[in-house]
Design an enzyme around this catalytic site. Structure first.
Site, PDB file in Angstrom:
ATOM      1  CB  SER A 220      -1.028   0.124   1.081  1.00 30.59           C
ATOM      2  OG  SER A 220      -1.488   1.297   1.310  1.00 30.59           O
ATOM      3  CE1 TYR A 233      -3.480  -2.539   5.737  1.00 27.18           C
ATOM      4  CE2 TYR A 233      -2.724  -0.167   5.067  1.00 27.18           C
ATOM      5  CZ  TYR A 233      -3.521  -1.490   4.612  1.00 27.18           C
ATOM      6  OH  TYR A 233      -3.636  -1.686   3.405  1.00 27.18           O
TER       7      TYR A 233
END
Length: 363
Positions: A220, A233
């Site tokens: 990501s 995350y």
């Protein structure tokens, strides 16, 4: 206690689909395409314009420049990623973690319908119950023993795996001060350590496969930028990006028949980030899973090493860290990256309170 929460209003207007990515796509297939560029001087010549006329010289110069850019781009890709491997879908055994929903399920269904053998690993049942050509294995990818057991079973049931797509992910959506240690450990286990477990379990099979293999890592842009309420995350995504690049370097030396594909998308329109509104739909549009899936499938089908970034800003995100710190701070405020998670909701449509659990699934 969770509180009722309605999805943030969508920006419905005639220009809603318009984004910088769409404009770039149109330009790449028209004004910035060598074939189209060379049509212009040919049209001038068809009108009996002299070769030394200014419009003719400008159009020829532009066409030559665009052609050189495409040639250099091809050479750059060849130097960066090498030659492709041959792919025969009838011989491919594709393993997808977190493939019971979202992006993973979409890729699994496409390959299943095209005749490949697909194994889906997920802790929850498949959303559609079953899919053609897809075999479901209930597996907690944070349990290394369970991953090893399922890997052995897949080889018995389906054959030697040739493609591994690490797609499983979890989002807590909380501030670090509100995360307890168990949630942090679960997040890092799912988003980072599970990649080590699946690679250790499946990479030996890819290495001995006669047709070679492909490893796909779904990371990501948050791994590059970080974001408020995504400390766990972001740390994991930054880790798997570094893991993938290091692994790719190792495999180039020891197993050049194995291809590696790194995917660093922006916000994808899946339940993983349900409720999060992009602050700028033009510059940072939400990506549809089908668009990401097409890029991944294209790379696997062509047997290429690849680095996939979508939307457009995701392909240039590493330059963000080169900017002066003051400029970075301004960009963060304008982009709203640190406020976007305030509208994050759970899969059940309720706003995530500071004491709620995270949302676990594949992209």
């Amino acid at each position: 206690m969770s509180t009722p929460f309605t999805t943030p209003p969508q920006r419905d207007s005639w220009f809603a689909p318009l984004s910088i990515d769409l404009l770039v796509k149109v330009l790449r297939t028209s004004f910035f395409h060598p074939f189209i560029a060379w049509i212009v001087p040919l049209c001038f010549r068809a009108q009996n314009m002299h070769w030394d006329a200014t419009p003719m010289l400008v159009s020829i110069g532009w066409a030559a420049f665009i052609s050189l850019c495409w040639i250099f781009g091809t050479i750059n890709n060849r130097l960066a990623f090498g030659l492709p491997r041959e792919v025969d879908l009838s011989e491919e055994v594709i393993v997808i973690t977190g493939g019971a929903s979202g992006l993973g399920l979409l890729i699994a269904e496409v390959y299943g319908m095209r005749g490949a053998t697909v194994a889906v690993l997920d802790i929850k049942d498949m959303e559609n119950g079953e899919a053609r050509g897809v075999t479901y294995y209930k597996c907690d990818v944070t349990d290394k023993d369970e991953v090893a057991r399922v890997a052995a079973q897949i080889e018995i049931d389906l054959g030697t795996p040739t493609v591994l797509i690490n797609n499983a992910a979890i989002v807590n959506g909380k501030r670090l001060l509100d995360l307890d240690i168990a949630e942090i450990e679960k997040s890092l286990s799912t988003n980072l350590l599970s990649h080590f477990y699946t690679l250790k379990a499946f990479l030996p099979a890819l290495a001995r496969s006669e047709v070679g293999g492909t490893v796909v890592t779904i990371s990501s842009v948050i791994g590059q930028t970080g974001a408020a309420r995504l400390t766990d995350y972001a740390a994991a995504k930054g880790g798997i990006t570094a893991l993938h690049k290091s692994l790719a370097a190792e495999l180039r030396e020891s197993h050049p028949q194995i291809r590696t594909v790194l995917v660093t998308p922006g916000q994808i329109s899946t339940p993983l980030f349900y409720g999060v509104q992009t602050p700028n739909a033009f510059l940072a549009p939400v990506v549809e899973p089908v668009d990401v899936a097409k890029e991944i499938i294209k790379a696997i089908d062509n047997g290429h090493n690849a680095a996939i970034g979508t939307p457009l800003y995701a392909r240039w995100i590493e330059w963000y860290n080169v900017l002066p710190l003051g400029v970075q701070a301004v960009v963060r405020r304008i982009a709203g990256v640190d406020t976007a998670m305030k509208t994050f909701v759970g899969r059940n449509g309720t706003k995530m309170s500071e004491k709620n659990g995270g949302l676990i699934q594949g992209f």
